[in-house]
Design a protein around this motif. Sequence first.
Motif, short mmCIF file in Angstrom:
data_model
loop_
_atom_site.label_atom_id
_atom_site.label_comp_id
_atom_site.label_asym_id
_atom_site.label_seq_id
_atom_site.Cartn_x
_atom_site.Cartn_y
_atom_site.Cartn_z
N CYS A 97 43.32 48.32 39.62
CA CYS A 97 43.00 48.72 38.24
C CYS A 97 43.48 47.66 37.25
O CYS A 97 42.77 47.31 36.30
N ALA A 98 44.70 47.13 37.47
CA ALA A 98 45.24 46.15 36.51
C ALA A 98 44.46 44.84 36.56
O ALA A 98 44.11 44.28 35.52
N ASN A 99 44.16 44.36 37.77
CA ASN A 99 43.48 43.06 37.86
C ASN A 99 42.04 43.11 37.35
O ASN A 99 41.47 42.10 36.96
N GLN A 100 41.46 44.30 37.36
CA GLN A 100 40.12 44.45 36.80
C GLN A 100 40.18 44.47 35.28
O GLN A 100 39.40 43.81 34.59
N SER A 101 41.13 45.25 34.73
CA SER A 101 41.09 45.50 33.28
C SER A 101 41.82 44.44 32.45
O SER A 101 41.36 44.06 31.37
N VAL A 102 42.97 43.93 32.94
CA VAL A 102 43.79 43.06 32.09
C VAL A 102 43.10 41.72 31.74
O VAL A 102 43.03 41.37 30.55
N PRO A 103 42.57 40.95 32.72
CA PRO A 103 41.96 39.68 32.32
C PRO A 103 40.80 39.87 31.33
O PRO A 103 40.67 39.11 30.36
N ILE A 104 39.99 40.91 31.54
CA ILE A 104 38.87 41.16 30.61
C ILE A 104 39.42 41.50 29.23
O ILE A 104 38.98 40.98 28.21
N TYR A 105 40.43 42.37 29.20
CA TYR A 105 41.03 42.78 27.92
C TYR A 105 41.55 41.56 27.16
O TYR A 105 41.30 41.40 25.97
N LEU A 106 42.28 40.68 27.88
CA LEU A 106 42.85 39.49 27.23
C LEU A 106 41.75 38.62 26.64
O LEU A 106 41.85 38.14 25.51
N SER A 107 40.69 38.40 27.42
CA SER A 107 39.60 37.55 26.94
C SER A 107 38.93 38.15 25.72
O SER A 107 38.47 37.43 24.84
#
Length: 518
Positions: A150-160
């Motif tokens: 869940c974290a690896n899916q959501s965090v990079p997208i959120y940061l970008s």
Amino acid sequence: MAGGAFAPTSGGKEYPGKFTGRVFLTCIFAATGGLIFGYDLGISGGVTSMDVFLKDFFPDVYRKESSVKPSDDQYCKFDSQILTLFTSSLYLAALVSSIGASIATRTYGRRPTMMASGVLFAAGAIVNGLAKNVIMLIVGRLLLGFGIGCANQSVPIYLSEVAPYKFRGAFNMMFQLFITIGILIANLLNYVLARWVGGDTAWRLSLGGAIVPGLIILLGSCFLSDSPNSEIERGNYEKAKDLLLKLRQVDNVDEEFNDLVEASEKAKLVKNAWLNIFKRKYRPQLVFAFCIPMFQQLTGMNVIVFYAPVLFKTIGFGSNASLFSSLITGIVNMLATFVSIFTVDKLGRRKLFLMGGTQMFICQIVITIAIAMKFGLSGNPGVISGTYAGAVVAFICIYVAGFAWSWGPLGWLVPSEIFPLEVRSAAQSINVSVNMIFTFVIAQIFTAMLCHLKFGLFICFAVCVVIMSIFIHRLLPETKGIPIEEMTTVWRNHPHWRKYFDEDDAKVETKPKDIASA
Ligand code: BGC
């Protein structure tokens, strides 16, 4: 913290926006999602090298390891599929959950997915910390894996999505920075607990300690707002505009807001991102969404991250010296990440990939020669001097630094910036899944590889590094300074990839109705 509005970096569109304390803190909170991945990557190797942990759960491995005399073959003393399954089971769970998480990030938003990751990870930590048998260990690992997916899916997208355009590269790399911080904290904890606490308590605290990074991302995401893009995706236009104004700290965000709405409208026309992503026009990027995470793992970095203590023990270090050496590699990994954060937008992605690749290759050859000369084919090293041991650790550190300023952070940055919005989330899912599959494979086969390939282990990875460097050199267009919305042009102009685009793809889409005043 707040700076002036930034100047254009390319001929493309530029949006006004400042580097503000708010956006910085928002990104820091979100990037802590990397901690849970890093903590887990770092903790399992240390725990599996603790004798008491092996005695409690893997007595056969312990008997085999402790019955090996210094004059015996050292290469095979840790070869156990069940022990590696302890490490690698998590990555299978993360693979499955990243596919589910791609639906959750689209339907419910990025923030709830981050919160879910914290809850799952904390639950896994509790089960593992209280484990009484291997089943409990594996169940705990699966829960941790769901959290990481869940974290690896959501965090990079959120940061970008949240970062101002000009700083997207550096902010995205915060995720990798927190991965390395998580690894380092885990290495430190392993060392301190094994040395000063010992017994059952040491491994229970190491595994149960995962609750802390789990709670950090959970509490951190409670204070975050969702990204403007995600709010727009779910029809909350007013909220999205409000958020954008607060994040950018300028009076007028209409241009960026309109473009986000436009991208979202366009994305809605694509009914099934999972079918569309296999269309010919996305083929060039798709090749990279698959190859970059695969190659990132084939650098062999996780052999060091997971098994440095085991590897150091194999080459004759004592238990504490092994954990201490892993600690040193952890510090180098974290510090070297700053190099890429500060240079990626100046030097570009290609240069970092190629420089890091060359550095890793040279070190892999030196390490192979060093191990071959001492251990030969028999795996019997005789007496190991301090100078020899120090030299091996030094070259492992230079290798780790090479990874940390190239394939580590770029492995997350590049796949997240090359896709158009309509297929970006599905592409991120592919990126995470491929990363997890290869992390699983490396974790699962490492001890068998060491046992059978002996000193040739690093040669395998060195060959892969040559192949991936040629791949980058010939096929990756430079994406530095290109606005994400204009990224397709770099593929369209690339001598190899241009044949995948036809005239129709070049037609400019009609802009949807202007709703900046929503
Ligand atoms: C990789 C991990 C690796 C870590 C090391 C990450 O980018 O995905 O597999 O363990 O870097 O710092």
